[in-house]
Design a protein around this motif. Structure first.
Motif, mmCIF file in Angstrom:
data_model
loop_
_atom_site.group_PDB
_atom_site.id
_atom_site.type_symbol
_atom_site.label_atom_id
_atom_site.label_comp_id
_atom_site.label_asym_id
_atom_site.label_seq_id
_atom_site.Cartn_x
_atom_site.Cartn_y
_atom_site.Cartn_z
ATOM 1 N N SER A 65 -19.384 23.944 23.878
ATOM 2 C CA SER A 65 -20.009 23.826 22.526
ATOM 3 C C SER A 65 -18.849 23.589 21.576
ATOM 4 O O SER A 65 -19.062 22.674 20.650
ATOM 5 C CB SER A 65 -20.647 25.063 22.111
ATOM 6 N N LEU A 103 -27.200 22.756 21.384
ATOM 7 C CA LEU A 103 -27.978 22.887 22.514
ATOM 8 C C LEU A 103 -26.988 23.804 23.477
ATOM 9 O O LEU A 103 -27.654 24.336 24.083
ATOM 10 C CB LEU A 103 -28.410 21.502 23.234
ATOM 11 N N GLY A 137 -26.856 27.364 22.486
ATOM 12 C CA GLY A 137 -28.055 27.948 23.082
ATOM 13 C C GLY A 137 -28.068 28.532 24.408
ATOM 14 O O GLY A 137 -28.473 29.648 24.765
ATOM 15 N N LEU A 138 -27.296 27.576 25.274
ATOM 16 C CA LEU A 138 -27.095 28.005 26.584
ATOM 17 C C LEU A 138 -26.242 29.264 26.895
ATOM 18 O O LEU A 138 -26.750 29.958 27.753
ATOM 19 C CB LEU A 138 -26.556 26.528 27.523
ATOM 20 N N SER A 188 -28.085 32.092 26.126
ATOM 21 C CA SER A 188 -29.224 32.350 27.221
ATOM 22 C C SER A 188 -28.569 32.880 28.381
ATOM 23 O O SER A 188 -29.122 33.280 29.389
ATOM 24 C CB SER A 188 -29.906 31.027 27.522
ATOM 25 N N LEU A 231 -31.711 24.347 16.512
ATOM 26 C CA LEU A 231 -31.584 24.040 17.954
ATOM 27 C C LEU A 231 -31.093 25.127 18.827
ATOM 28 O O LEU A 231 -31.310 25.177 19.955
ATOM 29 C CB LEU A 231 -30.489 22.779 17.892
ATOM 30 N N VAL A 232 -30.254 25.818 18.216
ATOM 31 C CA VAL A 232 -29.668 27.185 19.184
ATOM 32 C C VAL A 232 -31.006 27.939 19.408
ATOM 33 O O VAL A 232 -30.969 28.361 20.638
ATOM 34 C CB VAL A 232 -28.722 27.781 18.227
ATOM 35 N N THR A 256 -33.606 26.412 21.769
ATOM 36 C CA THR A 256 -32.937 26.417 23.191
ATOM 37 C C THR A 256 -32.926 27.537 24.087
ATOM 38 O O THR A 256 -33.462 27.768 25.104
ATOM 39 C CB THR A 256 -31.351 25.820 23.247
ATOM 40 N N LEU A 257 -32.955 28.702 23.078
ATOM 41 C CA LEU A 257 -32.796 30.055 23.691
ATOM 42 C C LEU A 257 -34.390 30.451 23.922
ATOM 43 O O LEU A 257 -34.671 30.925 24.921
ATOM 44 C CB LEU A 257 -32.485 31.082 22.692
ATOM 45 N N ILE A 307 -36.732 28.248 24.346
ATOM 46 C CA ILE A 307 -37.522 27.615 25.482
ATOM 47 C C ILE A 307 -37.109 28.005 26.887
ATOM 48 O O ILE A 307 -37.790 28.376 27.928
ATOM 49 C CB ILE A 307 -37.123 26.070 25.475
ATOM 50 N N SER A 308 -35.855 28.597 26.983
ATOM 51 C CA SER A 308 -35.401 29.291 28.332
ATOM 52 C C SER A 308 -36.278 30.401 28.478
ATOM 53 O O SER A 308 -36.147 30.955 29.749
ATOM 54 C CB SER A 308 -33.973 29.834 28.063
#
Length: 452
Positions: free
Chosen positions: A223, A237, A240-241, A244, A278-279, A282-283, A285-286
């Motif tokens: 990132s 994004l 965010g992974l 997660s 976006l961060v 992403t979290l 949605i996970s």
């Protein structure tokens, strides 16, 4: 024959062979309770690795090959310094059989008549009563990695361990690649990446003990590299992974406040807000595949335990606790567990609004300060928590994290006795060393910098 060339060739091989022997002893011939053997092996491999990097810092492929070799030595060994992997296997197999790890406590689940899980009793026993008595606190992407292992290895604990280990090794290889690229982009010596990749602390705690902070660090480094190369939306994004995998990077988001600027006087709020959204998206949605009415309360209850119940290898908190005993006559962890994180937040906000974060190097430096403050004020500092500040330190002129990864091994003394009692003198030694090197780095900051 040129014997001088032969000697230069043999020297790193001797160091690599010696390190390999020590790592093999670590992996296959060490019990956590044997503190003096643990310390001896760790000090030996730390010294040898330090000298190897110093001597061969310009030989990228030799050091990269050594890093891979040292990790592969652990491939078929069960972790001997941590039992967390039993919970990883449990959660992964739970998901593949249709159960939500955020909804059920292992001790309660195993009592259900309709419940069946391969090696359930062995996994419950292995993870220990503390883990077995609480909901899972591992974020969704981490759970996805557990599920991959659960799908590929349904009845073998060692098989699951090997899959976890390969994931972590791949993450470290990714960190090597993009960490090197980021160092190059920032105009810093590329060999610094080996202070992370070849650090015995990283090899033992991540590859050896299967802590997924290694994967979190990979996503964070990627990132930051994407941010440095102005691919900021993809950076968000990937950030965010990282969150997660482990939630820790979430505390770094305020530091981006003045990173996105149109000039030296004004911020680009649209970029800033978009990055944050976006961060968070992403979290969020996970978490969707695990959604239930109880998920948030159960997950936060497990996270809250780390602040209000657990204590290990702390520094400032232990001083506060001692004062609490003198004044109140009892352990004030429930109060301190709320106040100290609030102080950490104030420090992070101060770093966000009152320090310059306009460049990537400034941003990373303040990230390092933020995580350091958080750890120094925490009630629980497991050794593997140092992975993220160690990586961040490579992109700064601060070296104290190298010292911390050396002395953090002293915290394992607690496991050398049946009562799991920590030694206050060893803890004092650990943090005095850390504070000494931190103070020295701050004092020398204004002087000409020397590459390390």
């Amino acid at each position: 024959m040129d014997f001088r060339k032969l000697k230069l060739y043999q020297t790193p091989i001797i160091f690599i062979f010696s390190c390999s022997a020590f790592y093999a002893a670590f992996a296959y011939d060490l019990e956590r309770a044997d503190f003096f053997k643990l310390i001896g092996l760790y000090l030996a491999v730390f010294f040898l690795s330090f000298k190897l990097i110093q001597m061969q810092k310009n030989n990228f492929w030799l050091l990269a090959g050594a890093a891979l070799l040292f990790r592969l030595i652990f491939l078929f060994a069960l972790p001997n310094l941590s039992q967390d992997f039993f919970r990883f296997i449990w959660d992964g197999r739970l998901i593949t059989t249709g159960w939500n790890p955020y909804r059920y406590i292992p001790n309660e689940l195993i009592e259900m008549n309709n419940f069946s899980l391969s090696q359930a009793v062995e996994l419950i026993k292995g993870m220990g009563s503390l883990s077995a008595g609480h909901y899972s606190n591992y974020p969704p992407l981490n759970q996805f990695l557990f599920a991959i292992s659960g799908y590929l290895s349904t009845s073998s604990i060692l098989g699951s361990v090997i899959i976890f280990r390969l994931m972590i090794i791949l993450a470290d290889l990714g960190t090597l690649i993009f960490g090197r690229k980021l160092l190059r982009s920032l105009g810093l010596p590329e060999y610094r990446i080996f202070w992370y990749i070849l650090n015995p602390f990283i090899i033992i705690e991540m590859t050896g003990n299967l802590h997924f902070e290694s994967v979190m660090v990979f996503f964070l480094v990627l990132s930051l590299y994407l941010l440095q190369t102005r691919k900021w939306m993809i950076s968000a994004l990937v950030f965010g992974l990282s969150v997660s995998i482990k939630l820790l990077p979430l505390m770094l988001l305020p530091l981006f406040f003045n990173y996105f600027s149109t000039d030296k006087r004004s911020l680009n709020f649209s970029k800033l807000i978009t990055y944050y959204l976006l961060v968070i998206a992403t979290l969020a949605i996970s978490f969707v595949p695990f959604y239930s009415e109880e998920i948030f309360s159960n997950f936060m209850a497990s996270i809250g335990l780390w602040f209000g119940k657990f204590e290990f290898n702390a520094s400032i908190y232990y001083l506060v606790r001692w004062v609490g005993f003198q004044v109140k006559g009892y352990n004030i962890i429930e109060t301190a567990g709320k106040v100290l994180p609030a102080i950490s937040l104030l420090i992070i906000l101060g770093l966000s609004f009152f320090r310059n974060n306009a460049t990537s190097r400034q941003l990373i430096e303040n990230m390092l300060f933020a995580v350091t403050a958080y750890l120094l004020l925490s009630t629980t500092v497991h050794p593997w928590y140092l992975a993220i500040p160690l990586m961040l330190s490579l992109f700064t002129e601060f070296k104290y994290m190298l010292a911390w990864t050396l002395v953090v091994i002293l915290s394992y003394f607690a496991y050398s006795n049946p009562e799991f009692q920590e030694n206050p003198w060893l803890l004092a030694l650990e943090y005095l060393v850390v504070l000494y090197y931190l103070g020295r780095d701050l004092f020398q900051r204004s002087k000409p910098q020397v590459a390390y």
